[in-house]
Design a protein around this motif. Structure first.
Motif, PDB file in Angstrom:
ATOM      1  N   SER A  10       0.690  -1.450  -0.073  1.00 33.00           N
ATOM      2  CA  SER A  10      -0.070   0.287   0.141  1.00 33.00           C
ATOM      3  C   SER A  10       0.677   1.391   0.195  1.00 33.00           C
ATOM      4  N   MET A  11       1.834   1.303   0.745  1.00 34.92           N
ATOM      5  CA  MET A  11       3.322   2.512   0.519  1.00 34.92           C
ATOM      6  C   MET A  11       3.784   2.651  -0.832  1.00 34.92           C
ATOM      7  N   ALA A  12       3.934   1.480  -0.727  1.00 33.03           N
ATOM      8  CA  ALA A  12       4.722   1.696  -2.094  1.00 33.03           C
ATOM      9  C   ALA A  12       3.533   2.310  -3.174  1.00 33.03           C
ATOM     10  N   ALA A  13       2.768   1.687  -2.942  1.00 31.51           N
ATOM     11  CA  ALA A  13       1.637   2.516  -3.867  1.00 31.51           C
ATOM     12  C   ALA A  13       1.487   4.205  -3.933  1.00 31.51           C
ATOM     13  N   GLY A  14       1.819   4.915  -2.907  1.00 34.87           N
ATOM     14  CA  GLY A  14       2.028   6.017  -1.881  1.00 34.87           C
ATOM     15  C   GLY A  14       0.046   5.827  -1.796  1.00 34.87           C
ATOM     16  N   ILE A  15      -0.571   5.051  -0.861  1.00 33.63           N
ATOM     17  CA  ILE A  15      -1.656   4.907  -0.121  1.00 33.63           C
ATOM     18  C   ILE A  15      -1.456   5.021   1.137  1.00 33.63           C
ATOM     19  N   PRO A  16      -1.861   5.949   1.760  1.00 29.60           N
ATOM     20  CA  PRO A  16      -1.426   6.171   3.471  1.00 29.60           C
ATOM     21  C   PRO A  16      -2.387   5.096   3.795  1.00 29.60           C
ATOM     22  N   VAL A  17      -2.090   4.516   5.349  1.00 27.27           N
ATOM     23  CA  VAL A  17      -2.745   4.012   6.091  1.00 27.27           C
ATOM     24  C   VAL A  17      -3.364   4.622   7.274  1.00 27.27           C
ATOM     25  N   ILE A  18      -4.672   3.951   7.864  1.00 25.63           N
ATOM     26  CA  ILE A  18      -4.797   4.021   9.068  1.00 25.63           C
ATOM     27  C   ILE A  18      -5.020   2.099   9.434  1.00 25.63           C
ATOM     28  N   ALA A  19      -3.739   2.448  10.096  1.00 25.79           N
ATOM     29  CA  ALA A  19      -3.433   0.948  11.560  1.00 25.79           C
ATOM     30  C   ALA A  19      -3.052   1.330  12.653  1.00 25.79           C
ATOM     31  N   THR A  20      -3.049   0.195  13.128  1.00 22.40           N
ATOM     32  CA  THR A  20      -2.534  -0.038  14.573  1.00 22.40           C
ATOM     33  C   THR A  20      -1.074  -0.298  14.741  1.00 22.40           C
ATOM     34  N   PRO A  21      -0.730   0.703  15.601  1.00 26.54           N
ATOM     35  CA  PRO A  21       0.265  -0.083  16.537  1.00 26.54           C
ATOM     36  C   PRO A  21       1.112  -1.534  17.001  1.00 26.54           C
ATOM     37  N   VAL A  22       0.721  -2.039  16.123  1.00 29.81           N
ATOM     38  CA  VAL A  22       1.082  -3.437  16.853  1.00 29.81           C
ATOM     39  C   VAL A  22       2.149  -3.930  15.547  1.00 29.81           C
ATOM     40  N   GLY A  23       3.370  -4.999  16.219  1.00 27.26           N
ATOM     41  CA  GLY A  23       4.342  -5.725  15.438  1.00 27.26           C
ATOM     42  C   GLY A  23       4.815  -4.691  14.855  1.00 27.26           C
ATOM     43  N   ALA A  24       5.544  -4.557  13.904  1.00 29.57           N
ATOM     44  CA  ALA A  24       6.278  -3.894  13.274  1.00 29.57           C
ATOM     45  C   ALA A  24       6.039  -2.752  12.655  1.00 29.57           C
ATOM     46  N   ILE A  25       4.162  -2.143  12.997  1.00 34.12           N
ATOM     47  CA  ILE A  25       3.661  -1.080  11.976  1.00 34.12           C
ATOM     48  C   ILE A  25       3.930  -0.510  12.345  1.00 34.12           C
ATOM     49  N   PRO A  26       4.427   0.048  13.703  1.00 29.58           N
ATOM     50  CA  PRO A  26       4.999   1.608  13.950  1.00 29.58           C
ATOM     51  C   PRO A  26       6.625   1.625  13.739  1.00 29.58           C
ATOM     52  N   ASP A  27       6.980   0.488  13.720  1.00 26.45           N
ATOM     53  CA  ASP A  27       8.732   0.788  12.974  1.00 26.45           C
ATOM     54  C   ASP A  27       8.520   1.759  11.660  1.00 26.45           C
ATOM     55  N   VAL A  28       7.821   1.422  10.432  1.00 27.94           N
ATOM     56  CA  VAL A  28       7.225   1.831   9.680  1.00 27.94           C
ATOM     57  C   VAL A  28       6.210   3.422   9.477  1.00 27.94           C
ATOM     58  N   VAL A  29       5.257   2.927   9.760  1.00 26.83           N
ATOM     59  CA  VAL A  29       4.406   4.252  10.057  1.00 26.83           C
ATOM     60  C   VAL A  29       5.112   4.921  11.307  1.00 26.83           C
ATOM     61  N   VAL A  30       5.179   6.509  10.507  1.00 27.35           N
ATOM     62  CA  VAL A  30       4.758   7.098  11.366  1.00 27.35           C
ATOM     63  C   VAL A  30       3.888   8.659  11.132  1.00 27.35           C
ATOM     64  N   HIS A  31       3.037   8.400  12.812  1.00 33.69           N
ATOM     65  CA  HIS A  31       1.630   8.828  12.748  1.00 33.69           C
ATOM     66  C   HIS A  31       1.615  10.284  11.905  1.00 33.69           C
ATOM     67  N   ARG A  32       0.598  10.551  11.041  1.00 24.47           N
ATOM     68  CA  ARG A  32       0.311  12.631  10.251  1.00 24.47           C
ATOM     69  C   ARG A  32       1.463  11.741   9.383  1.00 24.47           C
ATOM     70  N   THR A  33       2.426  11.026   8.997  1.00 24.69           N
ATOM     71  CA  THR A  33       3.154  11.221   8.143  1.00 24.69           C
ATOM     72  C   THR A  33       3.041  10.337   7.093  1.00 24.69           C
ATOM     73  N   HIS A  34       2.957   8.959   7.364  1.00 21.75           N
ATOM     74  CA  HIS A  34       2.590   7.937   6.181  1.00 21.75           C
ATOM     75  C   HIS A  34       1.301   7.364   6.247  1.00 21.75           C
ATOM     76  N   GLY A  35       0.356   8.303   7.345  1.00 24.17           N
ATOM     77  CA  GLY A  35      -1.108   7.914   7.928  1.00 24.17           C
ATOM     78  C   GLY A  35      -1.262   8.137   9.381  1.00 24.17           C
ATOM     79  N   HIS A  36      -2.104   7.116  10.107  1.00 26.92           N
ATOM     80  CA  HIS A  36      -2.949   7.649  10.519  1.00 26.92           C
ATOM     81  C   HIS A  36      -2.575   6.317  11.689  1.00 26.92           C
ATOM     82  N   LEU A  37      -2.693   6.330  12.828  1.00 28.34           N
ATOM     83  CA  LEU A  37      -2.000   5.166  14.579  1.00 28.34           C
ATOM     84  C   LEU A  37      -2.934   4.900  14.886  1.00 28.34           C
TER      85      LEU A  37
END
Length: 372
Positions: A280-307
């Motif tokens: 999704s991110m490689a396609a340029g699609i921001p995400v709404i995701a939960t901060p579980v597993g490695a997701i918070p290592d990849v997604v910065v809140h309000r930069t790549h979407g929302h946690l």
């Protein structure tokens, strides 16, 4: 000089799962230029078998691994597992066989519980888990939180953090998200349709956002045990006309699905590092995701979407309202997502790091044999 032989354990290559995606990416990567890369199928994914056939497979498969190690002169056995009851006990037999045959072992954990929690309240089994985790030459984890937890649990074991990677090139044709606040907010979920993926909360959040005036539509691409019930739930919430189920998507069809989306929903209760997130991110699609597993290592809140918190439909609604009302920020996030994956989560980065570890382990095996 012949190339070192690496045997990768994982599901059928045609199975629909994160681990099978991981295995396929490794087998098709540049690792094949340096090592002889072989696949050994484990698990039930991709098989059509009854109870008797499954029992026979469980008994015979470790023996088949032993034979494969001997006949193919395997140097490194790369076990892909998860810290859940089914995978742990199944893959223990493969670990024992690989050590018995004196192959070097990489034990890669794709999510599941943290080791301190796996046998909580059962001290004998906890000690057994510590012992089994000391057997591989290297334990690989996907997330920083896992690296910290395993470091405390087995402090003498060699550990490494190696997040998943993808080939971002197929997704580069997806245009950067550009939409007006007058346009509907196009949401997508790609993955298994299961309760633990947070899809019921996603529908709750979507209904609340719609009630606040957000014109949102959701495409759910995948299959799973909750497909019918989730459709019924959308009907009960009054948003069924806004939710479309399209089945599993692959290849160009998956790229096309992303090209028609503004936001990816992934409010899972637990994850390792989901490939759907990276794609999704490689396609340029921001995400709404939960901060579980490695997701918070990849997604910065309000930069790549929302946690958002786990099981929190209200938080999902708030994120949908915010993103629907600021399409300029959504477009900026789209660019940031693409840059994030290209810089740090490519399969060639994973292949390069694994190549160093494969070579070191294979060289160590040769030296040990010479000393023996």
């Amino acid at each position: 000089m012949s190339r070192p032989v690496v045997l990768i354990l994982g599901p059928d290559r045609g199975a629909v799962s994160g681990v099978s995606t991981h295995v396929n990416l490794l087998l098709d990567s540049t690792l094949g230029e340096l090592f002889e890369m072989l696949h050994f199928q484990v698990g039930s994914e991709g098989r059509d078998e009854g109870p008797l056939a499954r029992l026979l497979r469980i008994v015979v498969s470790p023996v088949a691994l032993l034979v494969a190690i001997v006949l193919r002169q395997v140097d490194v056995v790369h076990i892909n597992t998860s810290l859940n009851q089914r995978a742990y006990w199944r893959d223990l037999a493969y670990l024992f066989v690989a050590r018995l045959m004196r192959a070097r072992v990489i034990y890669q954990v794709h999510g599941g519980k943290l080791p301190q929690e796996f046998f909580r309240g059962r001290p004998l089994l906890t000690r057994f888990l510590k012992w089994t985790l000391s057997l591989p030459d290297l334990v690989v984890v996907l997330a920083q939180v896992e690296l910290n937890a395993y470091g405390r649990f087995v402090p003498d074991q060699e550990l490494t953090l190696l997040p998943n990677g993808i080939d971002p090139r197929p997704f580069e044709e997806v245009p950067v998200v550009r939409s007006s606040e007058k346009d509907p907010l196009r949401l997508v979920y790609i993955g298994r349709i299961a309760r633990e993926k947070g899809l019921y909360e996603a529908l709750q959040g979507m209904r609340m956002a719609v009630e606040q005036g957000v014109d949102a539509h959701l495409v759910i691409a995948g299959e799973g045990p909750e497909r019918e019930r989730l459709g019924q739930y959308a009907q009960a919430l009054g948003i069924a006309p806004r939710v479309r189920f399209v089945g599993a998507v692959f290849g160009a069809e998956k790229v096309g699905t992303f090209s028609r989306a503004d936001v990816m929903l992934l409010p899972s209760y637990a994850e390792g590092l989901p490939y759907a997130l990276l794609e999704s991110m490689a396609a340029g699609i921001p995400v709404i995701a939960t901060p579980v597993g490695a997701i918070p290592d990849v997604v910065v809140h309000r930069t790549h979407g929302h946690l958002v918190p786990i099981r929190d439909g209200r938080a999902i609604a708030d994120s949908l309202i915010a993103l629907a009302g600021d399409r300029e920020q959504l477009s900026w996030m789209s660019r940031a997502c693409r840059l994030r994956v290209a810089a740090a989560y490519s399969i060639e980065r994973v292949a390069g790091q694994l190549a160093v570890r494969y070579a070191r382990l294979a060289r160590g095996l040769v030296m040990a044999e010479r000393k023996g």
